[in-house]
Design a protein around this motif. Structure first.
Motif, mmCIF file in Angstrom:
data_model
loop_
_atom_site.group_PDB
_atom_site.id
_atom_site.type_symbol
_atom_site.label_atom_id
_atom_site.label_comp_id
_atom_site.label_asym_id
_atom_site.label_seq_id
_atom_site.Cartn_x
_atom_site.Cartn_y
_atom_site.Cartn_z
ATOM 1 N N GLY A 50 -15.344 108.559 26.128
ATOM 2 C CA GLY A 50 -15.518 109.202 27.073
ATOM 3 C C GLY A 50 -14.148 108.923 28.177
ATOM 4 N N GLY A 51 -13.208 108.082 27.555
ATOM 5 C CA GLY A 51 -11.804 107.695 28.369
ATOM 6 C C GLY A 51 -12.290 106.662 29.386
ATOM 7 N N THR A 52 -13.409 105.903 29.255
ATOM 8 C CA THR A 52 -13.705 104.812 30.223
ATOM 9 C C THR A 52 -13.179 103.445 29.815
ATOM 10 O OG1 THR A 52 -15.396 106.221 30.973
ATOM 11 C CG2 THR A 52 -15.420 103.690 31.665
ATOM 12 N N VAL A 53 -12.622 102.672 30.892
ATOM 13 C CA VAL A 53 -12.230 101.509 30.216
ATOM 14 C C VAL A 53 -12.580 100.385 31.591
ATOM 15 C CG1 VAL A 53 -10.284 99.586 30.046
ATOM 16 C CG2 VAL A 53 -10.115 102.369 29.259
ATOM 17 N N GLN A 54 -13.374 99.248 31.121
ATOM 18 C CA GLN A 54 -13.883 98.379 32.009
ATOM 19 C C GLN A 54 -12.954 97.123 31.661
ATOM 20 O OE1 GLN A 54 -17.444 98.747 33.528
ATOM 21 N NE2 GLN A 54 -17.404 97.349 34.794
ATOM 22 N N LEU A 55 -12.392 96.618 33.000
ATOM 23 C CA LEU A 55 -11.716 95.407 32.952
ATOM 24 C C LEU A 55 -12.247 94.347 33.584
ATOM 25 C CD1 LEU A 55 -7.878 96.777 33.828
ATOM 26 C CD2 LEU A 55 -8.900 96.126 31.361
ATOM 27 N N PRO A 56 -12.843 93.202 32.968
ATOM 28 C CA PRO A 56 -13.326 92.036 33.635
ATOM 29 C C PRO A 56 -12.505 91.348 34.829
ATOM 30 C CG PRO A 56 -12.645 91.208 31.537
ATOM 31 C CD PRO A 56 -12.379 92.787 31.724
ATOM 32 N N ALA A 57 -13.022 90.738 35.826
ATOM 33 C CA ALA A 57 -12.206 90.133 36.840
ATOM 34 C C ALA A 57 -11.669 88.866 35.727
ATOM 35 C CB ALA A 57 -13.457 89.413 37.959
ATOM 36 N N MET A 58 -10.476 88.490 36.539
ATOM 37 C CA MET A 58 -9.795 87.220 35.852
ATOM 38 C C MET A 58 -9.778 86.338 36.899
ATOM 39 S SD MET A 58 -6.686 89.289 34.225
ATOM 40 C CE MET A 58 -6.168 87.802 32.961
ATOM 41 N N TYR A 59 -9.831 84.957 36.667
ATOM 42 C CA TYR A 59 -9.794 83.836 37.453
ATOM 43 C C TYR A 59 -8.694 82.804 37.023
ATOM 44 C CZ TYR A 59 -13.917 85.907 39.391
ATOM 45 O OH TYR A 59 -15.055 86.884 40.119
ATOM 46 N N GLU A 60 -7.838 82.249 37.984
ATOM 47 C CA GLU A 60 -7.232 80.718 37.539
ATOM 48 C C GLU A 60 -7.543 79.593 38.427
ATOM 49 O OE1 GLU A 60 -3.168 81.165 36.832
ATOM 50 O OE2 GLU A 60 -3.229 83.553 36.992
#
Length: 64
Positions: A50-60
């Motif tokens: 469906g063209g959907t992308v989910q990027l998770p949060a990034m932490y440092e």
């Protein structure tokens, strides 16, 4: 949970994208995310049918 750790900083919030190409879902599109804060971090994600992308949060880790 990273939000409870005072030594972690959120360098990129969770994001959900809807990608299209010529008005149609961009299924299989590859997203390359580059975040540079203290160190450079790179990851990739692929759009679903469906063209959907989910990027998770990034932490440092952070001393400050």
């Amino acid at each position: 949970m990273a939000s409870l750790n005072p030594f972690k900083a959120c360098t990129f919030s969770e994001t959900k994208l809807q990608l299209t190409l010529d008005g149609e879902p961009a299924a299989g599109a590859v997203i390359i995310r580059t975040v540079k804060w203290r160190e450079k971090a790179v990851d990739t994600a692929m759009a679903d049918k469906g063209g959907t992308v989910q990027l998770p949060a990034m932490y440092e880790s952070s001393i400050t």
